[in-house]
Structure formats: C-alpha cells, structure tokens
Design a protein around this motif. Structure first.
Motif, mmCIF file in Angstrom:
data_model
loop_
_atom_site.group_PDB
_atom_site.id
_atom_site.type_symbol
_atom_site.label_atom_id
_atom_site.label_comp_id
_atom_site.label_asym_id
_atom_site.label_seq_id
_atom_site.Cartn_x
_atom_site.Cartn_y
_atom_site.Cartn_z
ATOM 1 N N ASP A 32 0.843 -1.196 0.000
ATOM 2 C CA ASP A 32 0.000 0.000 0.000
ATOM 3 C C ASP A 32 0.884 1.255 0.000
ATOM 4 O O ASP A 32 1.904 1.312 0.697
ATOM 5 N N MET A 33 0.489 2.237 -0.796
ATOM 6 C CA MET A 33 1.185 3.518 -0.777
ATOM 7 C C MET A 33 0.583 4.405 0.311
ATOM 8 O O MET A 33 -0.632 4.393 0.533
ATOM 9 N N PRO A 34 1.403 5.210 0.982
ATOM 10 C CA PRO A 34 0.867 6.116 2.004
ATOM 11 C C PRO A 34 -0.109 7.119 1.389
ATOM 12 O O PRO A 34 0.188 7.761 0.375
ATOM 13 N N PHE A 387 5.849 4.804 -11.061
ATOM 14 C CA PHE A 387 5.975 6.265 -11.104
ATOM 15 C C PHE A 387 6.291 6.814 -9.719
ATOM 16 O O PHE A 387 7.170 7.680 -9.554
ATOM 17 N N HIS A 388 5.602 6.320 -8.701
ATOM 18 C CA HIS A 388 5.859 6.807 -7.340
ATOM 19 C C HIS A 388 7.251 6.396 -6.866
ATOM 20 O O HIS A 388 7.919 7.158 -6.147
ATOM 21 N N ARG A 393 12.899 8.357 -5.797
ATOM 22 C CA ARG A 393 14.310 8.315 -6.199
ATOM 23 C C ARG A 393 14.779 9.701 -6.647
ATOM 24 O O ARG A 393 15.924 10.092 -6.357
ATOM 25 N N MET A 394 13.923 10.437 -7.351
ATOM 26 C CA MET A 394 14.319 11.770 -7.792
ATOM 27 C C MET A 394 14.464 12.715 -6.596
ATOM 28 O O MET A 394 15.376 13.551 -6.546
ATOM 29 N N ILE A 395 13.575 12.586 -5.639
ATOM 30 C CA ILE A 395 13.672 13.403 -4.424
ATOM 31 C C ILE A 395 14.905 13.017 -3.618
ATOM 32 O O ILE A 395 15.568 13.864 -3.007
ATOM 33 N N VAL A 406 7.414 5.126 -0.584
ATOM 34 C CA VAL A 406 6.956 3.846 -1.126
ATOM 35 C C VAL A 406 8.161 2.910 -1.157
ATOM 36 O O VAL A 406 9.296 3.343 -1.331
ATOM 37 N N GLU A 407 7.905 1.631 -0.966
ATOM 38 C CA GLU A 407 8.978 0.649 -1.031
ATOM 39 C C GLU A 407 9.388 0.438 -2.482
ATOM 40 O O GLU A 407 8.548 0.366 -3.375
#
Length: 437
Positions: A32-34, A387-388, A393-395, A406-407
C-alpha cells in the motif's frame, strides 16, 4: 523503428496478458502507498524542490518562437524563464531576471527582438544572454565586469521541434533522460510535427490524482464505456517500465472492432499521416508516460501530450497539446478540446478528457478524509506504483520521511530491456503444447 521480431513479441505478450489468471510469476506484491503522498504539504514541497527542479520538462514547440529573435515567457515550474530563438539560430532558456535589480527582462508572453531589454533601467542583453548595454556606465566602478553579468541560463535542449528545459545544471542530457524512448520515438517525426493547439485548464486536485487517471486502463470500462472502451482491449493491455521513471501502455483494439486504423481517439481522414510510423502505432493504442508529468498517446496521426503542472497541493494546471504534420489550409487539428463560447478562451475539454477529470475535485476532497489511509494498487496499476518509486528516487529516498515513502519493490528485472513475462509466456506455450500432445 520497431523490428518485426519486436512487433511479434509485443503482440504475443498482449495475447498472453489476456490469458493470465493472476499477476505474472515473480511480479512483486505492491505494498500500500501512504495516502499522505496526495495530501501532505511536506511531500508536495519535496516534489517541487526536487522533481520539478531536476527533471527535463516540456516547455514548448519551435513554432512558438519560429524565427531568430522570437522569445516566449514560461513559468509552469515556478521560476519565470524566457525561451529565446537566438539570432544565431540556437534555442536557449534564461531566468527572466535582469542581473541589475531583478526586474523581468521581458514582460510579454511572446515577442520578437534582436535584443532583450529590461524595462526598469534598460539593461540590454543579446539573445545569447550576453550583457551588452548598461546606461550611465560611468557611474559604476571602473572594474565593473559586464562579461560576468549576463542572463543566467537554464538547461534547454530539443527533441526535434519540441523544447525541454531543466533547472539542474548537472542534469544528464535530454537524450540520456529519454533513454530507449529516444529511439522508439524517432518514427513519430518530432523534427517535422507542428504545434496545432495548446490550451490550459485548471483542476481542483493534486497533480498526481489528475495524471494517474491517464496511467492505467483499469478504469476504462467504467469511466469511458462509450468512448475509449470500444477502442481499447483492456484485457490485452501490456505495460512496460523504462529507466528514469518512464513507462508505456500498449493495447490492441477489441477483436470485434473492424476499422482499418484504431486508436484511442478517432482521427479525421483528411489529417496528414506520419508515414514513418510503423505497424504498432497504426493499429494499437499506445500511451507513454514521460516522467515526471507528460502522458501522451502516439499514433500515425498525432503527438498529443497531456502535461500536468502542480500549482498548489490541491490544484493542477492541465495543458492539452496537439502536434501533427502540416494540415495545409484547413483548420488546425485540436484533439483534446472543443469550441465553447462560455469558456474564457472559447474552448472546453473534449468529452474524453472531461470523463477523466470529472472526479478529480471530489477525489481530492475525499482524500482529506480520515478514512483515506493508504492506496492498494493492482498489477494493472503497476505504472502508477513505478511512477511513485521514481518520484522518491528523484527526491532522494533519504529525503522522504519514512511514513511517506513507497517501497522500491519493482526492480531492474522488471525494467526495460528486461521482461520476465517473456520467459513465462514461452514456458506457458511449451506446457500448452505438451498438454495437447
């Protein structure tokens, strides 16, 4: 151009997708994504600081600055910049900020001049950014060095006629950012397509809510029963993840469809076709996500990106763009909008776009509820999860608070050119032959 072998493999995989009864073997369970990724001011600021400051962003088309001396203002990612078609033929971007006291160098959305002049004190710059004129020069110190006071550049590169910018001086080249898409997109004639339409609309939801409606086909039978569903076989949808957060959706038409050319949107026959587009682009619906905020179907008639710009945590500006080959003396094609005199610029979103955006505001309000705790995604929605992952990774994963991350479960083994589904498809075919014997 995609090879015949690749075409055969893609078609076989689309058929295999229709036969599976579970996600592919080995495909990771998506945690699950937060929920707060859509509602947290903290995460939104991380997106603006890192994603939109370090990614290559669609800025415009050469048709908007067609001749040397033409310029355009652009401010979709925060800092105002000016994009200039230089007198030397080069396209460049600069912060729209005079090096004297910070006034804008240009104040019109578009214009043409061999020099860029700040209206405050008439500091004057060449189209390559060089400072060449300072009124009352004698009142500045004798060692005042004009050569280091030019406009500050912003990275600017082109894919054919399409202009991209990047605020990160150390960013990889645009070609490297595209990765394999650079070659895949060659057939769509980016060096020849013209800008036919570009309109913006404001949405009352987080930019990811708006964008993700265009990143999966799970919703197609329910939201688009009369528009997209008759043209896209969602059971045969094939998702591919690429490096740098990009992705592709590919789906054939339903078997009962008998039209010669089938795409997500009907195309008037008088439109000039892009003759270099191959079989897949002519017969299937394919839509690419270009990280971070571009989603576009691509076909032998058009390149029509939808571009999503965050304007606040809960608002988005949606740009609807149509690019196509020359349309002669006829009206310019506009794929995504329709005439509507009641709207500010006389256009409204087309029915398909309205279908995708109709729930955005209600979804955002519902997300503010205490009941919205997490986001479970299916295999069909893997493009969204991937995408998430790319966003974090970009952040910088270490910069994202643990309760907002996200894992990173979709690994390189599921990213182009790797695809474990091919081996599973081949094994299934062997088992089927053995069973038949």
């Amino acid at each position: 151009m995609i090879t015949d072998e690749e075409i055969a493999r893609l078609r076989a995989l689309m058929e295999w997708e229709a036969t599976r009864t579970a996600p592919p073997e080995g495909f990771p369970k998506l945690p699950d994504m937060p929920a707060a990724r859509y509602t947290s001011p903290e995460y939104f600021e991380l997106e603006r600081e890192h994603i939109f400051r370090k990614s290559w962003l669609f800025a415009g088309h050469l048709d908007e600055i067609p001749e040397p001396g033409c310029y355009m203002r652009w401010h979709n990612a925060g800092d105002p910049i000016v994009i200039v078609h230089g007198m030397d033929g080069m396209v460049r971007a600069f912060y729209n900020t005079c090096r004297h006291r910070g006034a804008p160098v240009v104040t019109e959305d578009r214009g043409k001049s061999s020099r860029l002049m700040c209206g405050y004190h008439n500091w004057t710059y060449k189209t390559d950014g060089t400072l060449v004129g300072v009124p009352e020069r004698q009142d500045f110190p004798p060692d005042f060095d004009m050569s280091c006071r030019g406009l500050i550049p912003v990275r600017c590169e082109l894919l054919g006629n399409v202009i991209f910018v990047n605020f990160d001086e150390d960013a990889m080249s645009l070609k490297d950012w595209f990765g394999p898409l650079w070659d895949e997109w060659e057939e769509f004639a980016f060096d020849r397509i013209r800008l036919a339409a570009r309109h913006s609309f404001d949405l009352e939801c987080n930019w990811k809510v708006a964008m993700e409606a265009n990143m999966e086909v799970y919703h197609v039978p329910f939201i688009h029963p009369e528009t997209v569903a008759p043209l896209v076989d969602s059971r045969r949808n094939l998702n591919t993840m690429y490096p740098n957060g990009h992705a592709r959706m590919l789906a054939p038409p339903p078997e009962q469809t008998d039209r010669e050319h089938v795409r997500a949107i009907d195309s008037p026959p008088e439109w000039l076709q892009i003759e270099s587009v191959g079989e897949i682009g002519r017969t299937c619906t394919q839509s690419y996500t270009l990280f971070p905020n571009w989603v576009s179907p691509l076909s032998n008639y058009f390149v029509p990106p939808l571009v999503f710009w965050p304007t606040s945590l809960t608002t988005t500006r949606l740009e609807l763009v149509t690019m196509a080959l020359d349309w002669g003396d006829g009206p310019a094609p506009d794929l995504w909008t329709v005439p509507d005199e009641t709207k500010p610029d006389g256009r409204d979103m087309s029915p398909i776009i309205l279908e995708d955006t109709q729930f955005g505001e209600a979804i955002q309000q519902s997300m503010q509820s205490a009941a919205f705790k997490s986001v479970p995604l299916s295999y069909q929605e893997a493009r969204i999860y991937s995408f998430h992952q790319a966003c974090d990774r970009m952040i910088g994963i270490g910069n994202v608070p643990e309760d907002l991350r996200v894992e990173q479960v979709i690994g390189d083994e599921w990213t182009w050119p790797n695809d474990p589904r091919v081996r599973q498809m081949e094994n299934d075919a062997v088992k089927a032959r053995e069973a038949a014997e």
